[in-house]
Enzyme design. Structure first.
Site, PDB file in Angstrom:
ATOM      1  N   LYS A 145       1.092  -7.357  -2.298  1.00  0.00           N
ATOM      2  CA  LYS A 145       2.083  -7.666  -1.269  1.00  0.00           C
ATOM      3  C   LYS A 145       2.127  -6.533  -0.253  1.00  0.00           C
ATOM      4  CE  LYS A 145       7.015  -8.582  -0.676  1.00  0.00           C
ATOM      5  NZ  LYS A 145       8.345  -8.642  -1.269  1.00  0.00           N
ATOM      6  N   LYS A 183       2.684  -3.272  -4.462  1.00  0.00           N
ATOM      7  CA  LYS A 183       3.606  -3.614  -3.382  1.00  0.00           C
ATOM      8  C   LYS A 183       3.715  -2.401  -2.453  1.00  0.00           C
ATOM      9  CE  LYS A 183       8.384  -5.089  -2.539  1.00  0.00           C
ATOM     10  NZ  LYS A 183       9.644  -5.460  -3.206  1.00  0.00           N
TER      11      LYS A 183
HETATM   12 ZN   LIG Z   1      14.081  -4.500  -4.273  1.00  0.00          ZN
END
Ligand SMILES: [Zn+2]
Length: 324
Positions: free
Chosen positions: A247, A194
């Protein structure tokens, strides 16, 4: 070589093109992210995400029934609690907004796969993803909070938990806690790679979770680092992740592709709020054909290696697939 080889031969008709198509998007691959708020009868539109709303549980049931009817069989829940505090108590309270939503959904829509986001930032008054010590998120102290949160979701009936905080060691700690408490059958979808992305802007409006000081760069990844993403994914798999996620989506297609090639794990991608908002804004201006660019985008995720796609456009995409 030309002229024996003519690539255009197999592009001549729709039938030929369909026969040799390499990547296919199916509605079961789509996971619909939603924002749940306390109250009743609330359908509060999110300005920066046209078509998406903060929903109270009754409205959430309506929305997810519509999703289910067009073939979107899974959702991921984000909660907006009634109150926030430094340790995000409502994240793991039995009566928390997410825990309530799970119970109602499993009763009203038992076949819907309910995945929960496991993170602290929606629940802390400082808006960071964990407990703060000396002005920064304390990794190891946060792990206990995350384990409690994941367990409370499982107890409420969640089908899968998805830690999104990027603390080191959290997948292992959550796996152990779930196993110890009789939830060995509940899979973990790890937000493994992420990135600290500007594309999360609209989400922070939606989840009311912007950090009140600093940023998230001490735990989310540097957008420049592809090799580091592979190390993150490798560690999450070693700790027990069942599904790994990259992501955001489009700006990280190379990472997605490398993750799939290297690990051959069930792999998810998050088509994030900013990506969705850009498509909507361009379409509203008449600059792109929304349906076309949406399907092209989602198909590019499948082509790059995604098995699952988290997208705010899940219902729209499923409807388009039905027409095709
Ligand atoms: Zn968070």
């Amino acid at each position: 070589m030309f002229p024996e080889q003519r690539m255009r031969r197999l592009r001549r008709t729709p039938q030929l093109r369909a026969m040799v198509r390499e990547s296919h998007l199916r509605p079961e691959q789509l996971i619909y992210p939603v924002f749940v708020v306390p109250g009743e009868g609330i359908d509060h539109p999110i300005k920066s995400m046209p078509g998406q709303s903060q929903l109270s549980i009754d409205k959430l049931v309506e929305k997810l029934s519509q999703a289910f009817d067009v073939g979107v069989v899974s959702t991921i829940l984000f909660g907006i609690p009634s109150h926030k505090d430094p340790v995000g108590s409502e994240a793991y309270a039995e009566t928390g907004i997410i825990q309530q939503a799970i119970r109602v959904l499993k009763e009203r829509l038992p076949e819907m796969m309910v995945i929960t986001d496991v993170c602290m930032c929606e629940y802390t008054d400082h808006g960071h993803c964990g407990a703060i010590v000396d002005g920064d998120v304390d990794n190891d102290r946060t792990l206990e909070l995350l384990a409690q949160e994941a367990l409370s979701h499982a107890r409420a009936g969640a089908d899968m938990v998805a830690p999104s905080d990027m603390m080191d060691g959290r997948v292992g700690v959550i796996r152990e806690r779930l196993d110890d408490e009789g939830f060995g059958h509940i899979p973990i979808m790890a937000y493994a790679a992420k990135f600290a992305s500007g594309y999360y802007g609209p989400f922070r409006d939606a989840a009311e979770s912007p950090p009140q000081f600093g940023d998230r760069k001490s735990y989310q990844m540097d957008p420049a680092n592809g090799r580091e993403a592979l190390r993150e994914v490798e560690l999450d798999i070693a700790e027990g992740a069942d599904i790994v996620m990259v992501k955001p989506g489009l700006p990280y297609l190379d990472v997605l592709s490398r993750v799939k090639d290297r690990f051959e794990m069930p792999t998810a991608v998050y088509h994030v709020s900013g990506e969705y908002a850009m498509l909507k804004a361009a379409a509203q201006n008449g600059w792109v054909d929304y349906d076309k660019v949406l399907m092209e985008t989602l198909t590019s995720f499948v082509r790059a290696g995604a098995d699952l796609i988290l997208t705010y456009a899940a219902i729209e995409a499923a409807k388009i697939l039905r027409k095709e």
